[in-house]
Design a protein around this motif. Structure first.
Motif, mmCIF file in Angstrom:
data_model
loop_
_atom_site.group_PDB
_atom_site.id
_atom_site.type_symbol
_atom_site.label_atom_id
_atom_site.label_comp_id
_atom_site.label_asym_id
_atom_site.label_seq_id
_atom_site.Cartn_x
_atom_site.Cartn_y
_atom_site.Cartn_z
ATOM 1 N N VAL A 140 0.877 -1.166 0.000
ATOM 2 C CA VAL A 140 0.000 0.000 0.000
ATOM 3 C C VAL A 140 0.915 1.217 0.000
ATOM 4 O O VAL A 140 1.843 1.310 0.814
ATOM 5 C CB VAL A 140 -0.925 0.019 1.227
ATOM 6 C CG1 VAL A 140 -1.763 1.295 1.252
ATOM 7 C CG2 VAL A 140 -1.828 -1.210 1.218
ATOM 8 N N ALA A 141 0.695 2.133 -0.921
ATOM 9 C CA ALA A 141 1.535 3.324 -1.012
ATOM 10 C C ALA A 141 1.521 4.081 0.315
ATOM 11 O O ALA A 141 0.548 3.995 1.077
ATOM 12 C CB ALA A 141 1.046 4.222 -2.143
ATOM 13 N N ASP A 163 -1.191 17.355 -10.257
ATOM 14 C CA ASP A 163 -0.756 17.353 -8.859
ATOM 15 C C ASP A 163 -0.797 15.937 -8.298
ATOM 16 O O ASP A 163 0.153 15.467 -7.642
ATOM 17 C CB ASP A 163 -1.654 18.293 -8.055
ATOM 18 C CG ASP A 163 -1.159 18.548 -6.633
ATOM 19 O OD1 ASP A 163 -0.239 17.855 -6.180
ATOM 20 O OD2 ASP A 163 -1.717 19.438 -5.966
ATOM 21 N N ILE A 164 -1.880 15.227 -8.550
ATOM 22 C CA ILE A 164 -1.988 13.844 -8.072
ATOM 23 C C ILE A 164 -0.927 12.971 -8.728
ATOM 24 O O ILE A 164 -0.287 12.132 -8.065
ATOM 25 C CB ILE A 164 -3.406 13.302 -8.327
ATOM 26 C CG1 ILE A 164 -4.418 14.041 -7.435
ATOM 27 C CG2 ILE A 164 -3.479 11.793 -8.072
ATOM 28 C CD1 ILE A 164 -5.861 13.759 -7.761
ATOM 29 N N LEU A 165 -0.703 13.165 -10.018
ATOM 30 C CA LEU A 165 0.335 12.393 -10.703
ATOM 31 C C LEU A 165 1.703 12.626 -10.057
ATOM 32 O O LEU A 165 2.444 11.667 -9.800
ATOM 33 C CB LEU A 165 0.392 12.781 -12.179
ATOM 34 C CG LEU A 165 1.567 12.181 -12.963
ATOM 35 C CD1 LEU A 165 1.453 10.666 -13.048
ATOM 36 C CD2 LEU A 165 1.656 12.803 -14.359
ATOM 37 N N ALA A 166 2.048 13.879 -9.796
ATOM 38 C CA ALA A 166 3.357 14.178 -9.200
ATOM 39 C C ALA A 166 3.517 13.484 -7.853
ATOM 40 O O ALA A 166 4.591 12.944 -7.537
ATOM 41 C CB ALA A 166 3.515 15.692 -9.049
ATOM 42 N N CYS A 168 1.926 10.735 -6.884
ATOM 43 C CA CYS A 168 2.024 9.295 -7.144
ATOM 44 C C CYS A 168 3.444 8.923 -7.586
ATOM 45 O O CYS A 168 3.999 7.909 -7.135
ATOM 46 C CB CYS A 168 1.023 8.883 -8.219
ATOM 47 S SG CYS A 168 -0.698 8.809 -7.688
ATOM 48 N N LEU A 169 4.026 9.718 -8.470
ATOM 49 C CA LEU A 169 5.380 9.438 -8.933
ATOM 50 C C LEU A 169 6.375 9.539 -7.788
ATOM 51 O O LEU A 169 7.306 8.726 -7.678
ATOM 52 C CB LEU A 169 5.755 10.392 -10.065
ATOM 53 C CG LEU A 169 4.967 10.227 -11.374
ATOM 54 C CD1 LEU A 169 5.347 11.313 -12.374
ATOM 55 C CD2 LEU A 169 5.197 8.836 -11.978
ATOM 56 N N ALA A 170 6.181 10.520 -6.916
ATOM 57 C CA ALA A 170 7.073 10.668 -5.767
ATOM 58 C C ALA A 170 7.011 9.445 -4.863
ATOM 59 O O ALA A 170 8.015 9.073 -4.239
ATOM 60 C CB ALA A 170 6.720 11.930 -4.989
ATOM 61 N N ASP A 171 5.838 8.815 -4.796
ATOM 62 C CA ASP A 171 5.640 7.629 -3.949
ATOM 63 C C ASP A 171 5.870 6.323 -4.702
ATOM 64 O O ASP A 171 5.631 5.245 -4.154
ATOM 65 C CB ASP A 171 4.236 7.639 -3.348
ATOM 66 C CG ASP A 171 4.055 8.681 -2.259
ATOM 67 O OD1 ASP A 171 5.034 9.380 -1.938
ATOM 68 O OD2 ASP A 171 2.932 8.796 -1.723
ATOM 69 N N GLN A 172 6.310 6.421 -5.957
ATOM 70 C CA GLN A 172 6.582 5.239 -6.782
ATOM 71 C C GLN A 172 5.378 4.309 -6.870
ATOM 72 O O GLN A 172 5.473 3.091 -6.734
ATOM 73 C CB GLN A 172 7.812 4.491 -6.257
ATOM 74 C CG GLN A 172 9.083 5.336 -6.270
ATOM 75 C CD GLN A 172 10.294 4.580 -5.760
ATOM 76 O OE1 GLN A 172 10.258 3.954 -4.707
ATOM 77 N NE2 GLN A 172 11.377 4.626 -6.520
ATOM 78 N N VAL A 173 4.220 4.909 -7.125
ATOM 79 C CA VAL A 173 2.963 4.163 -7.225
ATOM 80 C C VAL A 173 2.899 3.424 -8.556
ATOM 81 O O VAL A 173 3.236 3.973 -9.610
ATOM 82 C CB VAL A 173 1.776 5.141 -7.085
ATOM 83 C CG1 VAL A 173 0.478 4.492 -7.528
ATOM 84 C CG2 VAL A 173 1.672 5.636 -5.651
ATOM 85 N N ASP A 174 2.457 2.179 -8.515
ATOM 86 C CA ASP A 174 2.249 1.389 -9.727
ATOM 87 C C ASP A 174 0.800 1.424 -10.203
ATOM 88 O O ASP A 174 0.534 1.304 -11.400
ATOM 89 C CB ASP A 174 2.634 -0.075 -9.472
ATOM 90 C CG ASP A 174 4.104 -0.238 -9.146
ATOM 91 O OD1 ASP A 174 4.940 0.209 -9.943
ATOM 92 O OD2 ASP A 174 4.403 -0.809 -8.073
#
Length: 309
Positions: A140-141, A163-166, A168-174
């Motif tokens: 879980v992220a 903003d949500i994408l940034a 998610c990328l910072a959290d290495q979300v798949d």
């Protein structure tokens, strides 16, 4: 000579189908005096990102349109009237290792058929944590994300989704499980899903407004034919909530391509008459419509003041 009756043929009543939320919303706002029809987001194709690794090795987050409870913002409890003061206008995030009090008083969920007493119906973090514990998902992220319910397509597409994408990328979300509640929430969620998928993150929208999500061409959509506010399962029914998340995870794994919809086999009740109620002007008196217009104007002023602040 008449043909066989619906009962003899086993037909369901005409209203026992997906609620036409876009048309209901257009008719409703026209009836209370807003004559410019709302332009729902509409696409005929969609980006699509297959999972890059097995789900059991993937990091999954949640995107929700529910709001963080703030005791200074008026009644946000079960059964609360629409509360424009509780709306939020910027993306927020929360630590998935902690408990959170998220509520939906700020949006137009189905208040007649939904008591809003169980956040498990709109925020499936407990079920996602169970999926992690069982090995169904890898991780879980560290954060979940709140998406503002914005009627402006441009703000959602140009501000909130990036903003949500940034984050998610910072959290290495798949992969992201996206959970809307009201009609506009479903549009917001589809637009966010499209942006994430176009930038390499697989998504699934869990929702109840089939027409809105499919009109906006979400890449993957799990449709639960429940009243708005119950996208993650039935209230106080952990089995329903667990199955609903499991279906969403299966769709993440198995969708053959963009614009794949899966319908949950669960029914809200055997009596489908609840589908006739939400914003249905044919069931409202002129006095009721006038009252709703006055209340809507009041809430718009509250929201305008909050946005300015």
């Amino acid at each position: 000579m008449s043909g066989p009756s619906d009962d003899q043929l086993g037909f369901a009543p005409d209203h026992d189908s997906a609620v036409p939320y876009m048309q209901r919303t257009r008719d409703y706002y026209a009836a209370i005096g807003y004559t410019t029809p709302y332009r729902w987001a509409h696409y005929v194709d969609a980006p699509f990102q297959p999972l890059k690794k097995p789900l059991a090795q993937s990091r999954v987050t949640i995107v929700t349109t529910a709001a963080q409870y703030d005791p200074i913002k008026g009644d946000q409890g079960p059964g609360a009237a629409y509360n424009g003061s509780a709306k939020f206008y910027q993306v927020y995030d929360g630590d998935t290792s902690k408990q959170h009090d998220l509520r939906i008083s700020h949006i137009g969920y189905d208040r007649k058929h939904t008591s809003a007493t169980d956040s498990g119906t709109w925020f499936p973090l407990p079920q996602l944590l169970k999926a992690k514990a069982s090995g169904r998902v890898g991780e879980v992220a560290p954060r979940f994300f709140g998406a503002p319910t914005n009627r402006s397509h441009r703000v959602t597409i140009d501000v909130d989704a990036p903003d949500i994408l940034a984050r998610c990328l910072a959290d290495q979300v798949d992969a992201a499980v996206i959970v809307p509640n009201c009609p506009v929430c479903h549009q917001t969620s589809a637009l966010v899903a499209r942006h994430l998928e176009a930038n390499g993150i697989a998504t699934v929208v869990m929702g109840c407004a089939k027409d809105i999500v499919e009109y906006a061409a979400a890449p993957r959509f799990l449709f639960s034919d429940f009243p708005l506010g119950n996208s993650a399962g039935k209230p106080h029914d952990l089995e329903s909530q667990a199955l609903t998340l499991e279906l969403a995870l299966r769709l993440l794994e198995s969708a053959p391509g963009a614009r794949t919809t899966m319908q949950s086999p669960l029914r809200w009740s055997e009596d489908a008459s609840w589908k006739l109620d939400y914003n249905n002007i044919s069931q409202m008196s002129p006095e009721e419509l006038a009252r709703r217009r006055a209340e809507f104007d009041k809430q718009k002023e509250i929201a305008r003041g909050n946005r300015a602040a």
